[in-house]
Design a protein around this motif. Structure first.
Motif, PDB file in Angstrom:
ATOM      1  N   ASN A   1       0.867  -1.277   0.006  1.00  0.00           N
ATOM      2  CA  ASN A   1       0.130   0.182   0.159  1.00  0.00           C
ATOM      3  C   ASN A   1       0.665   1.295   0.055  1.00  0.00           C
ATOM      4  N   ALA A   2       1.941   1.149   0.821  1.00  0.00           N
ATOM      5  CA  ALA A   2       2.737   2.433   0.983  1.00  0.00           C
ATOM      6  C   ALA A   2       3.406   2.425  -0.399  1.00  0.00           C
ATOM      7  N   LEU A   3       4.025   1.513  -0.967  1.00  0.00           N
ATOM      8  CA  LEU A   3       4.612   1.673  -2.171  1.00  0.00           C
ATOM      9  C   LEU A   3       3.584   2.162  -3.387  1.00  0.00           C
ATOM     10  N   ASP A   4       2.421   1.734  -3.524  1.00  0.00           N
ATOM     11  CA  ASP A   4       1.340   2.341  -4.372  1.00  0.00           C
ATOM     12  C   ASP A   4       1.250   3.734  -4.278  1.00  0.00           C
ATOM     13  N   ALA A   5       0.868   4.052  -2.871  1.00  0.00           N
ATOM     14  CA  ALA A   5       0.761   5.479  -2.651  1.00  0.00           C
ATOM     15  C   ALA A   5       1.901   6.386  -3.220  1.00  0.00           C
ATOM     16  N   LEU A   6       3.081   5.800  -2.855  1.00  0.00           N
ATOM     17  CA  LEU A   6       4.338   6.765  -3.130  1.00  0.00           C
ATOM     18  C   LEU A   6       4.376   6.845  -4.586  1.00  0.00           C
ATOM     19  N   GLU A   7       4.200   5.580  -5.340  1.00  0.00           N
ATOM     20  CA  GLU A   7       4.045   5.756  -6.891  1.00  0.00           C
ATOM     21  C   GLU A   7       3.169   6.519  -7.355  1.00  0.00           C
ATOM     22  N   GLU A   8       1.849   6.507  -7.060  1.00  0.00           N
ATOM     23  CA  GLU A   8       0.806   7.416  -7.598  1.00  0.00           C
ATOM     24  C   GLU A   8       1.076   8.884  -7.072  1.00  0.00           C
ATOM     25  N   TYR A   9       1.678   9.037  -6.147  1.00  0.00           N
ATOM     26  CA  TYR A   9       1.967  10.407  -5.702  1.00  0.00           C
ATOM     27  C   TYR A   9       2.981  11.087  -6.604  1.00  0.00           C
ATOM     28  N   GLN A  10       4.183  10.159  -6.880  1.00  0.00           N
ATOM     29  CA  GLN A  10       5.129  10.578  -7.690  1.00  0.00           C
ATOM     30  C   GLN A  10       4.811  10.823  -9.259  1.00  0.00           C
ATOM     31  N   GLU A  11       3.773   9.989  -9.779  1.00  0.00           N
ATOM     32  CA  GLU A  11       3.285  10.317 -10.903  1.00  0.00           C
ATOM     33  C   GLU A  11       2.447  11.591 -11.092  1.00  0.00           C
ATOM     34  N   LYS A  12       1.668  11.694  -9.984  1.00  0.00           N
ATOM     35  CA  LYS A  12       1.002  12.951 -10.030  1.00  0.00           C
ATOM     36  C   LYS A  12       1.669  14.356  -9.831  1.00  0.00           C
ATOM     37  N   GLU A  13       2.471  14.400  -8.858  1.00  0.00           N
ATOM     38  CA  GLU A  13       3.170  15.487  -8.215  1.00  0.00           C
ATOM     39  C   GLU A  13       4.509  15.636  -8.872  1.00  0.00           C
ATOM     40  N   THR A  14       4.863  16.485  -9.715  1.00  0.00           N
ATOM     41  CA  THR A  14       6.285  16.640 -10.335  1.00  0.00           C
ATOM     42  C   THR A  14       7.222  16.979  -9.516  1.00  0.00           C
ATOM     43  N   ASP A  15       6.872  17.780  -8.570  1.00  0.00           N
ATOM     44  CA  ASP A  15       8.052  18.218  -7.645  1.00  0.00           C
ATOM     45  C   ASP A  15       7.614  17.490  -6.154  1.00  0.00           C
ATOM     46  N   SER A  16       7.295  16.172  -6.074  1.00  0.00           N
ATOM     47  CA  SER A  16       6.858  15.515  -4.972  1.00  0.00           C
ATOM     48  C   SER A  16       8.426  15.232  -4.222  1.00  0.00           C
ATOM     49  N   ARG A  17       8.506  14.884  -2.765  1.00  0.00           N
ATOM     50  CA  ARG A  17       9.877  14.641  -2.311  1.00  0.00           C
ATOM     51  C   ARG A  17       9.986  13.456  -2.711  1.00  0.00           C
ATOM     52  N   PRO A  18      11.216  12.678  -2.408  1.00  0.00           N
ATOM     53  CA  PRO A  18      11.695  11.406  -2.636  1.00  0.00           C
ATOM     54  C   PRO A  18      11.027  10.624  -1.825  1.00  0.00           C
ATOM     55  N   GLY A  19      10.449   9.436  -2.171  1.00  0.00           N
ATOM     56  CA  GLY A  19       9.519   8.423  -1.535  1.00  0.00           C
ATOM     57  C   GLY A  19      10.394   7.595  -0.852  1.00  0.00           C
ATOM     58  N   LYS A  20       9.771   7.777   0.735  1.00  0.00           N
ATOM     59  CA  LYS A  20      10.644   6.882   1.622  1.00  0.00           C
ATOM     60  C   LYS A  20       9.617   5.816   2.507  1.00  0.00           C
ATOM     61  N   ILE A  21       9.957   4.928   2.812  1.00  0.00           N
ATOM     62  CA  ILE A  21       9.109   4.065   3.842  1.00  0.00           C
ATOM     63  C   ILE A  21      10.329   3.788   5.195  1.00  0.00           C
ATOM     64  N   TRP A  22       9.656   3.964   6.071  1.00  0.00           N
ATOM     65  CA  TRP A  22      10.506   3.677   7.393  1.00  0.00           C
ATOM     66  C   TRP A  22       9.856   2.503   7.911  1.00  0.00           C
ATOM     67  N   ILE A  23      10.733   1.609   8.291  1.00  0.00           N
ATOM     68  CA  ILE A  23      10.118   0.364   9.087  1.00  0.00           C
ATOM     69  C   ILE A  23      10.823   0.355  10.450  1.00  0.00           C
ATOM     70  N   HIS A  24       9.869   0.436  11.348  1.00  0.00           N
ATOM     71  CA  HIS A  24      10.517   0.548  12.928  1.00  0.00           C
ATOM     72  C   HIS A  24       9.811  -0.664  13.799  1.00  0.00           C
ATOM     73  N   THR A  25      10.843  -1.282  14.294  1.00  0.00           N
ATOM     74  CA  THR A  25      10.204  -2.408  15.399  1.00  0.00           C
ATOM     75  C   THR A  25      10.820  -2.163  16.596  1.00  0.00           C
ATOM     76  N   LYS A  26       9.981  -2.487  17.513  1.00  0.00           N
ATOM     77  CA  LYS A  26      10.501  -2.567  18.974  1.00  0.00           C
ATOM     78  C   LYS A  26       9.517  -3.117  19.889  1.00  0.00           C
TER      79      LYS A  26
END
Ligand SMILES: Nc1ncnc2c1ncn2[C@@H]1O[C@H](COP(=O)(O)OP(=O)(O)OP(=O)(O)O)[C@@H](O)[C@H]1O
Ligand SMILES: [Mg+2]
Length: 462
Positions: free
Chosen positions: A322-347
């Motif tokens: 879902n996060a990848l889908d959202a980031l890809e869609e965002y990057q397609e739409k917004e030309t000046d979008s920030r670089p897509g990042k996903i953080w995975i935290h466990t604790k």
């Protein structure tokens, strides 16, 4: 019955699409003229009243007849102006603009006090253009539209069920394929190790020959040159090495796939959640490498927990996809979008920590938070088992976020904002079921439109 009358209607039809009546009477004329109009049009629900051509109100046929049937009603009202009658009746008017959806208008009409429910309503098509709409017709149209909606939902549900079945079949095929691939890959992985060993032995043999033959033999020297012996000697080992590495990778992939497709039976197993996440990332590797999204892992030291690792991997898969889908869609739409990042935290954590964390943060805060955690999150495995009750896995992206008004719906089955063929709307519904129902865990969402989305999975340690 109503389908015959209303088959020009669709889900978006408005009140101006219904049969409207626009007979008008000036309020200063006598009651007799009003009576005449009603006599000539026995099915007319009501008449628009005007004063010098301007809209004043409406008298319904029903109210008119009721008033005349009172004692001396005819004598009192027929010979006086319509105004007297109107002042006497004066019921509340319900006026809709022409583009009010039928369903909304019907809803308001039936919420009127009991005695006025069947009074006609008024439709204002354009300024000063008022018409009368019979409430019964409005209600019949509403129930027709209701039926249309029901049919449509049924069709959609059926299509989605077929899609789900296809996915289940695909899952089984993948599981079968993974199973079948295991043996040949095992063969490559196992034998390539032996082949390297044999090769070293052959080299030893050649070296021993060379040492024990004092004079070089011309034929042998020519052959060595022909086959580029010195180069082959090194290259062969390197090739064997890369075959071994690739075979190991294939083994890992296949076992992740098997894991993912529930091949290991239904018993809960002691699981290392960090390894589970790595397995999922391995399956998704091609996808996020191509998309250019950066994945930042921030794993804490976690105790093993008892869980269905296949199901939990599926949850990770759904959330990261879902996060990848959202980031890809965002990057397609917004030309000046920030670089897509996903953080995975466990604790490992205690639920009391939940209150001071993860509340509405900007992408910058997310980044800071991840840095902070990288330094600060060191707990030993045994300690965490004793002190903390929960494992927290947070998957955070700096994508478009989820509009507040749909945040409640995203866990509903079949809710999707993705194009047909791209999303079935099952990912989060299934994830919720796995985490909450099957593992007595919790699934939290925190999303700010324009900033990003965070899903937190909490799994009980014991
Ligand atoms: N990280 C995210 N960022 C933005 N929107 C999201 C994110 N995760 C989920 N959503 C929204 O929630 C909706 C539902 O997600 P869900 O995973 O249930 O279904 P889907 O991804 O649309 O389809 P499926 O997972 O079945 O292929 C998505 O269509 C999307 O609108
Ligand atoms: Mg999804």
């Amino acid at each position: 019955m109503f389908s015959y009358l209303n088959n020009h209607l669709d889900l978006g039809s408005t009140v101006k699409d219904l049969q409207l009546h626009s007979i008008r009477v000036e309020i200063d004329t006598s009651g007799i003229s009003l009576a005449k109009v009603f006599e000539e049009n026995p099915l007319l629900p009501g008449i628009i009243l005007t004063k010098s051509g301007k809209f004043i109100g409406m008298i319904s046929q029903q109210q008119f007849l009721k008033t005349l049937s009172r004692q001396y009603g005819r004598e009192i009202f027929l010979n006086r102006s319509v105004k007297v009658l109107y002042d006497f009746i004066k019921s509340e008017l319900l006026i809709f603009s022409g583009d009010t959806p039928i369903v909304d208008a019907a809803d308001k009409a039936v919420k009127r006090p009991q005695e006025f429910i069947y009074e006609p309503v008024i439709v204002e098509n354009s300024p000063e253009d008022y018409q009368v709409l019979e409430t019964q017709k409005l209600l019949i149209a509403q129930s027709y539209i209701h039926q249309l909606a029901k049919d449509l939902l049924q069709k959609q549900t059926q299509a989605q069920l077929i899609q789900t079945e296809k996915l289940v079949m695909l899952g089984q095929m993948v599981a079968g394929l993974a199973h079948e691939l295991r043996n040949p890959i095992n063969c490559v992985a196992g034998n390539s190790k032996f082949m390297s060993g044999y090769y070293q032995d052959f080299l030893k043999l050649i070296n021993t020959y060379e040492k024990n033959i004092p004079e070089p033999i011309k034929e042998v020297e020519d052959l060595k040159e022909d086959i580029d012996f010195e180069f082959v000697k090194h290259d062969y080992l390197e090739m064997m090495n890369s075959i071994e590495i690739s075979a190991d990778r294939m083994m890992q992939l296949v076992s992740s796939l098997r894991n993912f497709s529930h091949m290991e039976g239904t018993k809960r197993k002691e699981t290392n959640i960090n390894e589970c996440l790595d397995g999922t990332l391995l399956i998704l590797k091609n996808r996020w490498k191509v998309s250019g999204v950066e994945i930042i892992k921030n794993y804490g030291d976690l105790p093993l927990i008892l869980c269905h690792s296949g199901q939990i991997s599926q949850v990770f898969m759904n959330l990261i996809t879902n996060a990848l889908d959202a980031l890809e869609e965002y990057q397609e739409k917004e030309t000046d979008s920030r670089p897509g990042k996903i953080w995975i935290h466990t604790k490992a954590k205690d639920l009391s920590e939940n209150t001071d964390q993860n509340v509405d943060k900007s992408a910058h805060d997310i980044e800071l938070n991840s840095n902070y955690q990288m330094k600060g999150n060191v707990t030993s495995t045994e300690d965490s088992k004793e002190i903390y009750g929960w494992l927290s896995i947070r998957i955070v992206d700096n994508g478009p976020g989820i509009a507040y008004k749909i945040q409640k719906q995203i866990f509903d089955r079949f809710f999707t904002t993705k194009a047909i063929g791209k999303g079935t709307g099952l990912g989060l519904a299934i994830s919720y079921q796995i985490v909450v129902d099957n593992h007595q865990g919790k699934l939290h969402i925190n999303s700010t439109p324009g900033v990003g989305t965070e899903f937190e999975i909490l799994l009980p340690i014991k």
